[in-house]
Structure formats: structure tokens, C-alpha cells
Design a protein around this motif. Structure first.
Motif, PDB file in Angstrom:
ATOM      1  N   VAL A   1       0.842  -1.200   0.000  1.00 38.00           N
ATOM      2  CA  VAL A   1       0.000   0.000   0.000  1.00 38.00           C
ATOM      3  C   VAL A   1       0.878   1.252   0.000  1.00 38.00           C
ATOM      4  O   VAL A   1       0.626   2.200  -0.750  1.00 38.00           O
ATOM      5  CB  VAL A   1      -0.967  -0.007   1.206  1.00 38.00           C
TER       6      VAL A   1
ATOM      7  N   PHE B   1       0.892   3.788  -3.197  1.00 34.32           N
ATOM      8  CA  PHE B   1       0.446   5.166  -2.996  1.00 34.32           C
ATOM      9  C   PHE B   1       1.542   6.148  -3.405  1.00 34.32           C
ATOM     10  O   PHE B   1       1.273   7.136  -4.093  1.00 34.32           O
ATOM     11  CB  PHE B   1       0.016   5.405  -1.552  1.00 34.32           C
ATOM     12  N   ASN B   2       2.784   5.882  -2.996  1.00 33.33           N
ATOM     13  CA  ASN B   2       3.874   6.764  -3.390  1.00 33.33           C
ATOM     14  C   ASN B   2       4.089   6.713  -4.902  1.00 33.33           C
ATOM     15  O   ASN B   2       4.367   7.733  -5.526  1.00 33.33           O
ATOM     16  CB  ASN B   2       5.165   6.396  -2.659  1.00 33.33           C
TER      17      ASN B   2
ATOM     18  N   THR C   1       1.776   6.257  -7.118  1.00 30.45           N
ATOM     19  CA  THR C   1       0.706   7.062  -7.701  1.00 30.45           C
ATOM     20  C   THR C   1       1.022   8.548  -7.602  1.00 30.45           C
ATOM     21  O   THR C   1       0.815   9.301  -8.564  1.00 30.45           O
ATOM     22  CB  THR C   1      -0.629   6.761  -6.993  1.00 30.45           C
TER      23      THR C   1
ATOM     24  N   THR D   1       2.497  10.083   1.846  1.00 31.30           N
ATOM     25  CA  THR D   1       2.482   8.626   1.865  1.00 31.30           C
ATOM     26  C   THR D   1       2.406   8.108   3.293  1.00 31.30           C
ATOM     27  O   THR D   1       1.634   7.204   3.601  1.00 31.30           O
ATOM     28  CB  THR D   1       3.725   8.063   1.155  1.00 31.30           C
TER      29      THR D   1
ATOM     30  N   PHE E   1      -1.114   8.823   4.679  1.00 36.84           N
ATOM     31  CA  PHE E   1      -2.110   7.926   4.099  1.00 36.84           C
ATOM     32  C   PHE E   1      -1.989   6.520   4.691  1.00 36.84           C
ATOM     33  O   PHE E   1      -2.998   5.906   5.060  1.00 36.84           O
ATOM     34  CB  PHE E   1      -1.956   7.878   2.577  1.00 36.84           C
TER      35      PHE E   1
END
Length: 165
Positions: A34, A38-39, A41, A145, A148
Motif C-alpha cells: 500500500v 500510494f507513493n 501514484t 504517503t 495515508f
């Protein structure tokens, strides 16, 4: 040196893979994915905007027909460093140590980026992009990141802290 691009990339990929294998707890791979995705993205989104604006060009890239971006940094190296930063941040005892770790990781990303732009043809900056911008973007991406991932796994962290008590 004609193979400097390849030497830098092979060395970087080997080192980051070795660090991930050594530091990443096996039972937390889902959490690591995850953080990584996320990073990835974030760096992809920022990269699309910067490359589309013509601020960065990549004369030498691994997939020239697929994209104008230099994808290996934003898709592999920076997200892997964010995973290391996230898991090493859990070992910190104070917020100041977490901030120092995050800023140190951003400085490492900036140094890597500077090395690529200065000594290879992997990236070329145009229009006022400097290492300061790279540092600020990297730090912001790392902080986002971390925020999140902590929110996403909030219940898991609470459950683990109850088990330790």
C-alpha cells in the motif's frame, strides 16, 4: 564511461532490493505494498504534470515508445525508498526523529536525482527546475504517503498496540 546509465541503475536497484529484503518484516508485505503503490501514484501524477509542461525531458529511457517519462525512478526507486522510510519511521521514538528521517530520505532522493541529471542523460531539467524543487516534492510525497498509510492501517496499528500491552 559509456555504460554509466546502466551501472547507476543496476547498483541502485541491487541496493534498494537488498535493503527491502533485509528491513521489511515478512508479515507486513501488504502494508508495504500500500505504501509503495500510494507513493508510486503520487510520483506518477506529479511526473505527468512536470513532463507534460516540458520542465523535464528524458533523452534516454527504457520504454521510449510507451511514454515520454523516465519511469524507473517514479515507479521503482522512489516508492521503494518510501517503504524503507515508512518502516524505519516506526522505530523512531519521537516526532523529531520521524521528521529527520523523512527529510533525510528526501535528501537521498534529491542526491540520486542530481546524480542522474548531472552525470547521465537519463533526465534533463528545463525551465528553472532545481534540486530544491525535487527536495520539496520528494518530502511532500513522503509525508503524504506516511499520512495515508497510517490512516489506512489505523485499526491494525491499534490492534497491535493492544496485543503488546
Amino acid at each position: 564511461m559509456t555504460y554509466l546509465n546502466e551501472v547507476i541503475w543496476i547498483t541502485g536497484c541491487f541496493l534498494i532490493s537488498a535493503y527491502l529484503l533485509l528491513f521489511l518484516p515478512m508479515h507486513r508485505y501488504r502494508e508495504a505494498w500500500v505504501v509503495f503503490l500510494f507513493n508510486q501514484t503520487l510520483t506518477w501524477g506529479i511526473g505527468v504534470v512536470i513532463f507534460s509542461a516540458g520542465r523535464i525531458s528524458s533523452p534516454v529511457r527504457p520504454f521510449p515508445n510507451a511514454t515520454n517519462q523516465y519511469v524507473l525512478d517514479g515507479y521503482l526507486f522512489y516508492p521503494a525508498l518510501s517503504v524503507l522510510s515508512y518502516f524505519l519511521g516506526e522505530r523512531c521514538r519521537s516526532r523529531m526523529e520521524v521528521h529527520l528521517l523523512t527529510l533525510s530520505t528526501a535528501a537521498l532522493i534529491t542526491a540520486w536525482d542530481y546524480t542522474e541529471t548531472r552525470f547521465t542523460r537519463l533526465k534533463e531539467y528545463k525551465g528553472g527546475i532545481t534540486s530544491l524543487y525535487v527536495f520539496l516534492i520528494a518530502a511532500a510525497a513522503l509525508y503524504l504517503t506516511r499520512w495515508f498509510a497510517l490512516r489506512f492501517f489505523q485499526d491494525l496499528h491499534k490492534e497491535n498496540s493492544r496485543r503488546e500491552d
